[in-house]
Design a protein around this motif. Sequence first.
Motif, PDB file in Angstrom:
ATOM      1  N   MET A  28       0.802  -1.516   0.358  1.00 48.15           N
ATOM      2  CA  MET A  28      -0.130   0.013  -0.069  1.00 48.15           C
ATOM      3  C   MET A  28       0.624   1.239   0.225  1.00 48.15           C
ATOM      4  O   MET A  28       0.212   2.444  -0.959  1.00 48.15           O
ATOM      5  N   SER A  29       1.836   1.193   0.733  1.00 52.77           N
ATOM      6  CA  SER A  29       2.822   2.671   0.635  1.00 52.77           C
ATOM      7  C   SER A  29       3.434   2.280  -0.346  1.00 52.77           C
ATOM      8  O   SER A  29       3.995   4.489  -0.590  1.00 52.77           O
ATOM      9  N   GLY A  30       3.941   2.192  -1.325  1.00 54.22           N
ATOM     10  CA  GLY A  30       4.971   1.585  -2.153  1.00 54.22           C
ATOM     11  C   GLY A  30       4.121   1.526  -3.590  1.00 54.22           C
ATOM     12  O   GLY A  30       4.485   2.353  -4.795  1.00 54.22           O
ATOM     13  N   LEU A  31       2.976   1.142  -3.847  1.00 51.84           N
ATOM     14  CA  LEU A  31       2.176   0.688  -5.114  1.00 51.84           C
ATOM     15  C   LEU A  31       1.577   1.093  -5.289  1.00 51.84           C
ATOM     16  O   LEU A  31       0.990   1.899  -4.985  1.00 51.84           O
ATOM     17  N   ARG A  32       1.916   1.862  -7.050  1.00 52.98           N
ATOM     18  CA  ARG A  32       0.477   2.562  -7.642  1.00 52.98           C
ATOM     19  C   ARG A  32      -0.300   1.672  -8.271  1.00 52.98           C
ATOM     20  O   ARG A  32      -0.226   1.304  -9.682  1.00 52.98           O
TER      21      ARG A  32
END
Length: 259
Positions: free
Chosen positions: A241-245
């Motif tokens: 969640m913190s790094g992926l889009r």
Amino acid sequence: MSDLTGLRAVITGGGSGIGLATGLLMASRGARVAVLDLAPTGVPAPLMGFQADVADETSIHDAVLSAAGALGGIDILVNNAGVGAAGTIADHLDEEWLRVLNVNVLGVVRTTRAALPYLRESEAASIVNLCSIAATAGLPRRALYSASKGAVLSLTLAMSADHVGEGIRVNCVNPGTVDTPWVGRLLDAADDPESERAALEARQPTGRLVTADEVAAAIAYLAGPSAGSVTGTALAVDGGMSGLRVRPAPSRSERPLRP
């Protein structure tokens, strides 16, 4: 595994959820574990339970003293106890802000302060603070909770700098949404629990909630000797969640036809 054999661990909020999962995992790896909780009755063996309120200076000091006496010292401190809050800054009065910050931030301070004399005597001292993805990502209706966990993240870095010279490592774990009793209660209170759960699952790229055991594994790693050169680090356990889009999976009608 027996990588924690001989180490003595104290875990706040260890009566359920992430804290209990961490205690059981550490015990299975050879550690002796004391859990501090508001209601430690029913804590399974081999864990030792002690009643404590991290929001009260005397309570947490006495509980840490008792736990250290039972264990013969403290090598690992896991600051896991915390409370949640949902809403914008307009939804909570000052009293609620002070209550949450008192538990989530000052609870870490009080417990660590009480444990420091024992950690300073350890040859393998480690502190792991439970932070959150809310410290690094803007989540809707989590203003108060996010502020408290942002403080925990900054506090972790400052503690690491202050105590690295004493041989005490300090790190934190940033979970995403974890399938715990607390999240279960939030879902039960929602107008449409099934839709709310689906929304929470969808916002994590893995498409599911994080498990308490997965967070416990990260805590055990940071606390143990395998992370001997790791300090001042925030380890995300958030399904990306913190790094992926990532793009949402296309519906069947949108998928290209195969030749």
